[in-house]
Write a protein that holds these residues in place. Structure first.
Motif, PDB file in Angstrom:
ATOM      1  N   LEU A  91     -11.386 -13.551  -0.920  1.00  0.00           N
ATOM      2  CA  LEU A  91     -10.850 -12.765   0.189  1.00  0.00           C
ATOM      3  C   LEU A  91      -9.406 -12.363  -0.089  1.00  0.00           C
ATOM      4  CD1 LEU A  91     -12.177 -14.953   3.132  1.00  0.00           C
ATOM      5  CD2 LEU A  91     -13.229 -12.885   2.190  1.00  0.00           C
ATOM      6  N   LYS A  92      -8.969 -11.310   0.565  1.00  0.00           N
ATOM      7  CA  LYS A  92      -7.576 -10.857   0.423  1.00  0.00           C
ATOM      8  C   LYS A  92      -7.167 -10.096   1.670  1.00  0.00           C
ATOM      9  CE  LYS A  92      -9.205  -6.932  -2.340  1.00  0.00           C
ATOM     10  NZ  LYS A  92     -10.571  -7.447  -2.513  1.00  0.00           N
ATOM     11  N   ASN A  93      -5.884 -10.094   1.916  1.00  0.00           N
ATOM     12  CA  ASN A  93      -5.291  -9.345   3.021  1.00  0.00           C
ATOM     13  C   ASN A  93      -4.098  -8.596   2.447  1.00  0.00           C
ATOM     14  OD1 ASN A  93      -4.426  -8.344   5.423  1.00  0.00           O
ATOM     15  ND2 ASN A  93      -3.960 -10.305   6.371  1.00  0.00           N
ATOM     16  N   ASN A  94      -4.268  -7.278   2.223  1.00  0.00           N
ATOM     17  CA  ASN A  94      -3.282  -6.495   1.481  1.00  0.00           C
ATOM     18  C   ASN A  94      -2.050  -6.212   2.343  1.00  0.00           C
ATOM     19  OD1 ASN A  94      -1.965  -4.923  -0.351  1.00  0.00           O
ATOM     20  ND2 ASN A  94      -3.543  -3.372  -0.540  1.00  0.00           N
ATOM     21  N   LEU A  95      -0.987  -6.963   2.098  1.00  0.00           N
ATOM     22  CA  LEU A  95       0.280  -6.753   2.792  1.00  0.00           C
ATOM     23  C   LEU A  95       1.222  -5.848   2.009  1.00  0.00           C
ATOM     24  CD1 LEU A  95       0.918 -10.455   3.885  1.00  0.00           C
ATOM     25  CD2 LEU A  95      -0.077  -8.622   5.263  1.00  0.00           C
ATOM     26  N   ILE A  96       1.039  -5.760   0.692  1.00  0.00           N
ATOM     27  CA  ILE A  96       1.939  -4.954  -0.145  1.00  0.00           C
ATOM     28  C   ILE A  96       1.777  -3.475   0.172  1.00  0.00           C
ATOM     29  CG2 ILE A  96       2.473  -4.311  -2.517  1.00  0.00           C
ATOM     30  CD1 ILE A  96       1.786  -7.083  -3.394  1.00  0.00           C
ATOM     31  N   ARG A  97       0.533  -3.042   0.389  1.00  0.00           N
ATOM     32  CA  ARG A  97       0.299  -1.625   0.691  1.00  0.00           C
ATOM     33  C   ARG A  97       1.019  -1.214   1.970  1.00  0.00           C
ATOM     34  NH1 ARG A  97      -0.025   3.280  -1.036  1.00  0.00           N
ATOM     35  NH2 ARG A  97      -1.572   4.593  -0.039  1.00  0.00           N
ATOM     36  N   ARG A  98       0.955  -2.062   2.979  1.00  0.00           N
ATOM     37  CA  ARG A  98       1.675  -1.766   4.222  1.00  0.00           C
ATOM     38  C   ARG A  98       3.176  -1.703   3.976  1.00  0.00           C
ATOM     39  NH1 ARG A  98       2.213  -6.330   8.682  1.00  0.00           N
ATOM     40  NH2 ARG A  98       3.607  -7.025   7.026  1.00  0.00           N
ATOM     41  N   LEU A  99       3.675  -2.599   3.127  1.00  0.00           N
ATOM     42  CA  LEU A  99       5.097  -2.625   2.809  1.00  0.00           C
ATOM     43  C   LEU A  99       5.530  -1.335   2.128  1.00  0.00           C
ATOM     44  CD1 LEU A  99       7.684  -4.445   2.658  1.00  0.00           C
ATOM     45  CD2 LEU A  99       6.889  -5.138   0.409  1.00  0.00           C
ATOM     46  N   VAL A 100       4.739  -0.865   1.153  1.00  0.00           N
ATOM     47  CA  VAL A 100       5.067   0.363   0.438  1.00  0.00           C
ATOM     48  C   VAL A 100       5.053   1.554   1.383  1.00  0.00           C
ATOM     49  CG1 VAL A 100       4.254   1.944  -1.358  1.00  0.00           C
ATOM     50  CG2 VAL A 100       4.300  -0.511  -1.800  1.00  0.00           C
ATOM     51  N   ARG A 101       4.070   1.616   2.282  1.00  0.00           N
ATOM     52  CA  ARG A 101       4.005   2.723   3.238  1.00  0.00           C
ATOM     53  C   ARG A 101       5.222   2.735   4.162  1.00  0.00           C
ATOM     54  NH1 ARG A 101      -1.720   1.569   3.810  1.00  0.00           N
ATOM     55  NH2 ARG A 101      -1.205   0.375   5.688  1.00  0.00           N
ATOM     56  N   ASN A 102       5.700   1.567   4.554  1.00  0.00           N
ATOM     57  CA  ASN A 102       6.870   1.515   5.426  1.00  0.00           C
ATOM     58  C   ASN A 102       8.110   2.058   4.724  1.00  0.00           C
ATOM     59  OD1 ASN A 102       5.486   0.373   7.604  1.00  0.00           O
ATOM     60  ND2 ASN A 102       5.803  -1.703   6.863  1.00  0.00           N
ATOM     61  N   GLN A 385       2.161 -12.489  -1.763  1.00  0.00           N
ATOM     62  CA  GLN A 385       0.829 -11.944  -1.537  1.00  0.00           C
ATOM     63  C   GLN A 385      -0.252 -12.878  -2.084  1.00  0.00           C
ATOM     64  OE1 GLN A 385      -0.426  -8.578  -0.166  1.00  0.00           O
ATOM     65  NE2 GLN A 385      -1.950 -10.209  -0.116  1.00  0.00           N
ATOM     66  N   ARG A 386      -0.027 -13.464  -3.240  1.00  0.00           N
ATOM     67  CA  ARG A 386      -1.007 -14.377  -3.830  1.00  0.00           C
ATOM     68  C   ARG A 386      -1.179 -15.625  -2.950  1.00  0.00           C
ATOM     69  NH1 ARG A 386      -2.513 -14.360  -9.011  1.00  0.00           N
ATOM     70  NH2 ARG A 386      -2.222 -16.614  -9.175  1.00  0.00           N
ATOM     71  N   TYR A 387      -0.074 -16.178  -2.481  1.00  0.00           N
ATOM     72  CA  TYR A 387      -0.179 -17.395  -1.677  1.00  0.00           C
ATOM     73  C   TYR A 387      -0.838 -17.100  -0.333  1.00  0.00           C
ATOM     74  CZ  TYR A 387       1.036 -22.097  -0.173  1.00  0.00           C
ATOM     75  OH  TYR A 387       0.966 -23.396   0.244  1.00  0.00           O
ATOM     76  N   THR A 388      -0.562 -15.921   0.223  1.00  0.00           N
ATOM     77  CA  THR A 388      -1.237 -15.529   1.461  1.00  0.00           C
ATOM     78  C   THR A 388      -2.739 -15.432   1.250  1.00  0.00           C
ATOM     79  OG1 THR A 388       0.724 -14.318   2.212  1.00  0.00           O
ATOM     80  CG2 THR A 388      -1.363 -13.759   3.248  1.00  0.00           C
ATOM     81  N   ASN A 389      -3.158 -14.844   0.148  1.00  0.00           N
ATOM     82  CA  ASN A 389      -4.594 -14.759  -0.156  1.00  0.00           C
ATOM     83  C   ASN A 389      -5.214 -16.144  -0.323  1.00  0.00           C
ATOM     84  OD1 ASN A 389      -4.396 -11.979  -0.091  1.00  0.00           O
ATOM     85  ND2 ASN A 389      -4.282 -11.752  -2.316  1.00  0.00           N
ATOM     86  N   ARG A 390      -4.499 -17.040  -0.964  1.00  0.00           N
ATOM     87  CA  ARG A 390      -5.018 -18.401  -1.144  1.00  0.00           C
ATOM     88  C   ARG A 390      -5.194 -19.111   0.194  1.00  0.00           C
ATOM     89  NH1 ARG A 390      -1.852 -21.859  -5.457  1.00  0.00           N
ATOM     90  NH2 ARG A 390      -3.490 -23.311  -4.778  1.00  0.00           N
ATOM     91  N   LEU A 461       0.729 -19.603   7.018  1.00  0.00           N
ATOM     92  CA  LEU A 461       0.589 -18.151   6.974  1.00  0.00           C
ATOM     93  C   LEU A 461       1.777 -17.461   7.636  1.00  0.00           C
ATOM     94  CD1 LEU A 461      -3.196 -17.431   7.645  1.00  0.00           C
ATOM     95  CD2 LEU A 461      -1.859 -16.728   5.662  1.00  0.00           C
ATOM     96  N   ASN A 462       2.213 -17.966   8.753  1.00  0.00           N
ATOM     97  CA  ASN A 462       3.369 -17.382   9.432  1.00  0.00           C
ATOM     98  C   ASN A 462       4.622 -17.497   8.571  1.00  0.00           C
ATOM     99  OD1 ASN A 462       1.926 -16.647  11.713  1.00  0.00           O
ATOM    100  ND2 ASN A 462       2.225 -18.646  12.702  1.00  0.00           N
ATOM    101  N   ILE A 463       4.755 -18.599   7.847  1.00  0.00           N
ATOM    102  CA  ILE A 463       5.910 -18.763   6.957  1.00  0.00           C
ATOM    103  C   ILE A 463       5.865 -17.730   5.839  1.00  0.00           C
ATOM    104  CG2 ILE A 463       6.951 -20.305   5.252  1.00  0.00           C
ATOM    105  CD1 ILE A 463       6.188 -22.650   7.044  1.00  0.00           C
ATOM    106  N   GLN A 464       4.672 -17.507   5.261  1.00  0.00           N
ATOM    107  CA  GLN A 464       4.559 -16.526   4.180  1.00  0.00           C
ATOM    108  C   GLN A 464       4.840 -15.111   4.672  1.00  0.00           C
ATOM    109  OE1 GLN A 464       4.258 -17.083   0.909  1.00  0.00           O
ATOM    110  NE2 GLN A 464       4.448 -19.230   1.496  1.00  0.00           N
TER     111      GLN A 464
END
Length: 650
Positions: A91-102, A385-390, A461-464
């Motif tokens: 599983l993954k939750n793509n946070l980098i893409r949102r960051l780049v769009r911002n 991002q990796r630690y969030t996915n883990r 997760l909130n810390i990451q």
């Protein structure tokens, strides 16, 4: 006695190296193309680590985040494969893409553009004309979209490059800007100046169609035949159709310097090198010019000219020491020389830089380029991002592995004639009834449900996510998230400004890239625009600007990045200011319509000029045209229109 055998002087005499590096290289004959190719390939290979890092950053940006190689015992495999072998889902939750769009949204919201300012204030009108011409060229090349995608590349890889050239495209001869794919670009790895001023070799690998190659390099039927022999497979369309590959999503391992992995494309390597040869650096005291001349032109351009000046000065009674002569100093000069090479050692085209800026056509920017290293914006948050996915995958695994409604049935509790599956089915049914005889010491069936959610993963997760904002500098205010209850607007605005400040270095670095590109655009426009052109840019008034090459060619400009005047808010403010000045009778109605940006200005201005001609001929003017009234009613102040008409009649 026989005659003594003659030996070639070049074989027996000591070799004297030519000071002209190009002429010296030509002595190698056909081997010189391979010499240049090997040098370019070495520079391209030295960027292999950058290409691998870019590919990894791109994967994480667009959601492919489990492809890193891990060592499992004696076997190497991708993380995605290893997770699947453990029976889990990657599983993954793509946070980098949102960051780049911002960050892209922050850049797009700036609405900035390059503007030319003449260094001589008396030539400022030419600076305004060049600004208009530059905006015309940017609109021609769709630079707003090019810069948007280049900013995205800048965030992902930390490196961007454009190519500025002049020629034909789509039956139009003009100055063009091409986006350069970073995987196909190479430069001197000895460069350490983050401005790129100390680069000595730069180039690009092109994969073009055979038709494009012929249109660029074939000047005669013999050239076409030569190109057909070089690119036999690419010129055969049947071979192209048989070897069509999947569109897009190329693998990095297929990238090669000499040979293309795309069927039907012709590989051409463009190389720009710093060469050297002796020249005379001249200073003309008569007019203050400083310039360079070739060695063979010294007798005609210096000695003959000085002799003529001595003759004329003596005839005028001037002492010899007071006659302004041309002083020349012999020096080794470096200059840019280009090669277009085939991967088989053929020189398709070569020559000295045809541009008056005497440099290569590329504009590039590496960030931050400290000690020759490139570190992108995306690379800083990959670990988070990796630690969030883990954590997400661990949460999912724990919930799947925990007890959720498990039924415990003692063996003695099963009724006679009912199997365990029948018992479970009846237990799970709505309004199900199970009749059994209880036995002493045998507990009743019970269902177990384990709550495995409150084990600390949510806090991690909130810390990451907080780390994501702290490391990138893109906090909730910059992302458009609403503030907490009771939060003041000033505090929210200050948080947004602070987040923008953390991105200021990145945005200003990109602005310097835009400025360098605009400088080369201006130089190319000054050089290649050889006829008068009328440039009319949206948002810059209705009269347009006339580009006269004879007037703008020798003007030196300073470039700055300022707020764009093409935004609706800017035009509204400018129109309101002009209306106030017009109400104060400081400008005429015609000046208001020419300088302002009103949707009905052109038609009304033409009507006023036509009625002025009628009045000059003694003819009574007509009223305001109906189409002007319709346009004005759509978005104009009717009182202002009526006052304009009354002013025109008076």
């Amino acid at each position: 006695m026989g005659k003594e055998k003659l030996h070639s002087r070049s074989k027996v005499a000591p070799r004297v190296e030519d000071m002209d590096s190009v002429r010296e290289l030509k002595k190698m004959g056909d081997r010189r193309a391979f010499h240049i190719l090997m040098e370019a390939q070495r520079y391209w290979s030295n960027l292999s680590q950058f290409r691998r890092d870019r590919e990894r950053n791109k994967r994480y940006t667009y959601g492919d985040q489990w492809q890193d190689i891990v060592q499992v015992g004696c076997r190497s495999m991708k993380e995605e494969e290893y997770i699947k072998t453990q029976g889990n889902v990657p599983l993954k939750n793509n946070l980098i893409r949102r960051l780049v769009r911002n960050v892209l949204g922050v850049y797009r919201s700036q609405s900035k553009e390059p503007t030319c300012v003449a260094r001589d204030r008396e030539e400022q009108s030419y600076g305004e004309t060049m600004s208009t011409v530059l905006q015309y060229n940017m609109q021609l090349n769709s630079m707003q979209e090019v810069y948007g995608r280049s900013m995205e590349e800048f965030l992902i890889s930390g490196f961007i490059a454009h190519r500025k050239w002049y020629g034909w495209r789509d039956d139009k001869l003009d100055c063009w800007t091409d986006y350069v794919q970073p995987n196909n670009f190479f430069m001197d790895n000895n460069m350490r100046d983050f401005r790129g001023w100390d680069v000595s070799c730069i180039g690009e690998v092109h994969d073009e169609s055979f038709n494009t190659i012929c249109s660029q390099f074939a000047q005669s039927p013999e050239d076409y035949s030569r190109l057909s022999n070089i690119y036999k497979l690419a010129s055969d369309r049947s071979n192209i159709m048989e070897n069509c590959s999947q569109w897009g999503y190329s693998d990095l391992k297929n990238i090669d310097f000499l040979f293309t992995s795309v069927p039907g494309r012709c590989r051409v390597i463009e190389v720009w090198r710093k060469e050297q040869k002796p020249r005379y650096f001249c200073h003309d005291y008569n007019n203050g010019d400083v310039y360079k001349i070739e060695i063979e032109d010294y007798a005609e351009m210096v000695e003959a000219e000085n002799a003529d000046r001595l003759r004329r000065g003596r005839a005028a009674g001037m002492p010899d020491e007071d006659i302004p002569l041309i002083e020349a100093m012999w020096r080794m000069d470096s200059y840019w020389y280009f090669y277009f090479l085939s991967p088989f050692g053929d020189i398709l085209q070569e020559g000295e830089s045809p541009y008056e800026h005497k440099s290569h056509p590329y504009v590039f920017k590496a960030y931050p380029y400290i000690d020759g290293e490139i570190h992108s914006f995306v690379a800083d948050v990959i670990d988070q991002q990796r630690y969030t996915n883990r954590l997400i995958m661990m949460y999912d695994w724990i919930m799947r592995a925990s007890a959720k409604g498990v039924l415990l049935v003692p063996e003695g509790c099963l009724p006679d004639g009912m199997s365990l599956s029948d018992f479970a089915e009846e237990w799970s049914q709505f309004n199900g009834v199970i009749m059994y005889k209880p036995k002493a010491g045998v507990p009743a069936p019970q269902q177990i449900s384990n709550n495995s959610t409150n084990i600390g993963i949510s806090e991690l997760l909130n810390i990451q996510l907080k780390f994501f904002e702290d490391i990138s500098g893109v906090n909730g205010a910059l992302q458009g998230k609403p503030g907490y209850s009771g939060m003041s607007g000033a505090l929210y605005s200050q948080q947004t400004q602070n987040a923008t400040t953390s991105l200021l270095d990145l945005l200003d670095s990109f602005s310097s890239f835009v400025k360098e590109g605009a400088k080369k655009d201006v130089k190319n426009i000054q050089q290649f625009y050889d006829d008068r052109r009328l440039m009319n840019i949206a948002g810059r008034g209705s009269t347009g600007a006339v580009c006269d090459p004879q007037k703008i060619r020798d003007v030196e400009y300073d470039l700055s990045i300022v707020e764009s005047t093409s935004t609706p808010a800017y035009r509204a403010i400018a129109n309101e200011f002009l209306m106030e000045v017009w109400r104060a009778n400081q400008i005429s109605l015609q000046q208001l319509l020419e300088v302002g940006d009103f949707p009905w200005a052109d038609t009304l201005l033409q009507s006023i000029k036509a009625q002025s001609e009628q009045m000059s001929q003694g003819i009574a003017p007509n009223g305001i045209p109906a189409e002007v009234m319709q346009q004005a009613q759509g978005g104009a102040d009717m009182d202002a229109v009526n006052r304009a008409y009354e002013a025109m009649r008076q």
